[in-house]
Design a protein around this motif. Structure first.
Motif, PDB file in Angstrom:
ATOM      1  N   SER A 265       0.850  -1.179   0.000  1.00 52.43           N
ATOM      2  CA  SER A 265       0.000   0.000   0.000  1.00 52.43           C
ATOM      3  C   SER A 265       0.895   1.242   0.000  1.00 52.43           C
ATOM      4  N   ARG A 266       0.291   2.395  -0.261  1.00 48.99           N
ATOM      5  CA  ARG A 266       1.048   3.643  -0.230  1.00 48.99           C
ATOM      6  C   ARG A 266       1.738   3.825   1.126  1.00 48.99           C
ATOM      7  N   LYS A 267       1.032   3.527   2.204  1.00 51.73           N
ATOM      8  CA  LYS A 267       1.594   3.652   3.555  1.00 51.73           C
ATOM      9  C   LYS A 267       2.824   2.764   3.716  1.00 51.73           C
ATOM     10  N   HIS A 268       2.711   1.484   3.298  1.00 47.47           N
ATOM     11  CA  HIS A 268       3.827   0.555   3.455  1.00 47.47           C
ATOM     12  C   HIS A 268       5.016   0.963   2.597  1.00 47.47           C
ATOM     13  N   VAL A 269       4.738   1.413   1.381  1.00 50.15           N
ATOM     14  CA  VAL A 269       5.826   1.792   0.476  1.00 50.15           C
ATOM     15  C   VAL A 269       6.605   2.981   1.026  1.00 50.15           C
ATOM     16  N   LEU A 270       5.896   4.055   1.394  1.00 50.02           N
ATOM     17  CA  LEU A 270       6.573   5.259   1.855  1.00 50.02           C
ATOM     18  C   LEU A 270       7.290   5.041   3.191  1.00 50.02           C
ATOM     19  N   GLU A 271       6.601   4.410   4.146  1.00 48.15           N
ATOM     20  CA  GLU A 271       7.221   4.193   5.450  1.00 48.15           C
ATOM     21  C   GLU A 271       8.360   3.187   5.363  1.00 48.15           C
TER      22      GLU A 271
ATOM     23  N   GLY B  71      -5.936 -14.765  -7.302  1.00 50.33           N
ATOM     24  CA  GLY B  71      -7.211 -14.999  -6.644  1.00 50.33           C
ATOM     25  C   GLY B  71      -7.974 -13.747  -6.295  1.00 50.33           C
ATOM     26  N   LEU B  72      -7.384 -12.564  -6.529  1.00 45.66           N
ATOM     27  CA  LEU B  72      -8.086 -11.326  -6.215  1.00 45.66           C
ATOM     28  C   LEU B  72      -9.166 -11.040  -7.253  1.00 45.66           C
ATOM     29  N   ASP B  73     -10.199 -10.318  -6.816  1.00 43.48           N
ATOM     30  CA  ASP B  73     -11.176  -9.805  -7.762  1.00 43.48           C
ATOM     31  C   ASP B  73     -10.438  -8.924  -8.772  1.00 43.48           C
ATOM     32  N   PRO B  74     -10.731  -9.057 -10.078  1.00 40.21           N
ATOM     33  CA  PRO B  74      -9.991  -8.291 -11.096  1.00 40.21           C
ATOM     34  C   PRO B  74      -9.983  -6.788 -10.857  1.00 40.21           C
ATOM     35  N   THR B  75     -11.119  -6.242 -10.410  1.00 42.49           N
ATOM     36  CA  THR B  75     -11.177  -4.802 -10.157  1.00 42.49           C
ATOM     37  C   THR B  75     -10.284  -4.418  -8.990  1.00 42.49           C
ATOM     38  N   LEU B  76     -10.308  -5.201  -7.913  1.00 45.62           N
ATOM     39  CA  LEU B  76      -9.465  -4.927  -6.751  1.00 45.62           C
ATOM     40  C   LEU B  76      -7.989  -5.064  -7.125  1.00 45.62           C
ATOM     41  N   ARG B  77      -7.702  -6.045  -7.951  1.00 44.88           N
ATOM     42  CA  ARG B  77      -6.317  -6.240  -8.393  1.00 44.88           C
ATOM     43  C   ARG B  77      -5.793  -5.008  -9.122  1.00 44.88           C
ATOM     44  N   LEU B  78      -6.570  -4.467 -10.046  1.00 40.82           N
ATOM     45  CA  LEU B  78      -6.138  -3.285 -10.792  1.00 40.82           C
ATOM     46  C   LEU B  78      -6.023  -2.062  -9.893  1.00 40.82           C
ATOM     47  N   LEU B  79      -6.930  -1.953  -8.914  1.00 37.93           N
ATOM     48  CA  LEU B  79      -6.853  -0.834  -7.980  1.00 37.93           C
ATOM     49  C   LEU B  79      -5.577  -0.902  -7.151  1.00 37.93           C
ATOM     50  N   ARG B  80      -5.201  -2.099  -6.748  1.00 42.24           N
ATOM     51  CA  ARG B  80      -3.972  -2.247  -5.968  1.00 42.24           C
ATOM     52  C   ARG B  80      -2.751  -1.933  -6.823  1.00 42.24           C
ATOM     53  N   LEU B  81      -2.780  -2.359  -8.086  1.00 42.59           N
ATOM     54  CA  LEU B  81      -1.664  -2.049  -8.975  1.00 42.59           C
ATOM     55  C   LEU B  81      -1.556  -0.545  -9.195  1.00 42.59           C
ATOM     56  N   GLU B  82      -2.709   0.125  -9.351  1.00 42.96           N
ATOM     57  CA  GLU B  82      -2.683   1.573  -9.548  1.00 42.96           C
ATOM     58  C   GLU B  82      -2.132   2.269  -8.309  1.00 42.96           C
ATOM     59  N   GLU B  83      -2.545   1.827  -7.123  1.00 43.34           N
ATOM     60  CA  GLU B  83      -2.033   2.429  -5.894  1.00 43.34           C
ATOM     61  C   GLU B  83      -0.520   2.270  -5.805  1.00 43.34           C
ATOM     62  N   LEU B  84      -0.027   1.076  -6.173  1.00 50.00           N
ATOM     63  CA  LEU B  84       1.412   0.827  -6.129  1.00 50.00           C
ATOM     64  C   LEU B  84       2.152   1.747  -7.097  1.00 50.00           C
ATOM     65  N   VAL B  85       1.659   1.855  -8.326  1.00 46.91           N
ATOM     66  CA  VAL B  85       2.334   2.684  -9.328  1.00 46.91           C
ATOM     67  C   VAL B  85       2.324   4.150  -8.897  1.00 46.91           C
TER      68      VAL B  85
END
Length: 249
Positions: free
Chosen positions: A33-39, A69-83
């Motif tokens: 997540s953004r929190k994990h990446v930055l911290e 195994g993630l829902d496709p929409t949730l998967r893309l949202l997580r990828l967008e947050e990471l990028v």
């Protein structure tokens, strides 16, 4: 320890490259997540006593994708947050580039597409098993950071290797160091140097991780760079025949 060494030596910052990876930590500190990446990155920089790292990798070591195994929409949202988080990290000057680690090829391609779609910073490299996925290099130019394909057996010459997942290890043929010894002797090098040089010749590989417990072993492994010019087409073919299923495509 690395931070103390770098500070004590007083080397110019432009003369070396430092990478780090975010994802590890206790259960509360683990994730992308953004929190994990930055911290996570700021904590790494504090320990390294550096203002920035050259490359930050995002993800666990190569293996099953953490998005399986993630829902496709949730998967893309997580990828967008990471990028977006990685783009912010680079905009803030905490890292110069970022790369993926542990992502399935489809995840990496989608992360690249997200970066292009939203005008964000795209990954430039991947922490990859050997051989790396060829389309990631051929289609979007991602260089691979990988490791020697061989691990040592009982009473055999120490070989540099990462810590591959059980799945990755299961795909690797049980190869005795003795099978490569005649070829290494002909080339005037050790088996250790031979497999590092071969790994560097794989398509798309930018760098090979090595592990050395002593300065002597490190110097021996770095000598693999002098073996590279000797790996012509016929020698590579002979070596890839011995390595079998771990040979590059």
């Amino acid at each position: 320890m690395l931070g103390k060494i770098l500070r004590s030596k007083g080397w110019r910052r432009s003369s070396y490259v430092v990478t780090t990876r975010v994802f590890w930590g206790g259960q509360a500190d683990r994730g992308l997540s953004r929190k994990h990446v930055l911290e996570g990155l700021r904590g790494s920089l504090q320990r390294l006593q550096l203002d920035y790292v050259d490359v930050v990798f995002a993800g666990p070591r190569p293996g099953p994708a953490h998005t399986e195994g993630l829902d496709p929409t949730l998967r893309l949202l997580r990828l967008e947050e990471l990028v977006r988080a990685m783009s912010d990290v680079i905009d803030q000057g905490l890292a110069l580039y970022w790369g993926t680690a542990g992502g399935a090829p489809g995840d990496v391609m989608d992360a690249y597409a997200v970066a292009r779609q939203f005008n964000l910073v795209a990954p430039v490299c991947q922490w990859a098993e050997l051989p790396p996925e060829p389309r990631l290099f051929r289609q979007i130019g991602l260089g691979a950071v990988t490791w020697s394909p061989l691990a040592p057996g009982p009473e055999e010459e120490p070989l540099p290797h990462g810590r591959p997942t059980a799945k990755a290890a299961g795909r690797r043929r049980a190869l005795k160091v003795g099978e490569l010894q005649p070829l290494a002797q002909r080339l005037g090098c050790s088996v250790c140097q031979l497999v590092i040089a071969w790994s560097l010749r794989a398509e798309g590989v930018s760098s090979v991780l090595v592990g050395a417990e002593t300065p002597r072993l490190l110097r021996e492994q770095l000598h693999a760079l002098q073996v590279l010019p000797q790996l012509g087409p016929s020698t590579l073919q002979e070596l890839e025949t011995l390595l079998g299923e771990v040979a590059p495509p």
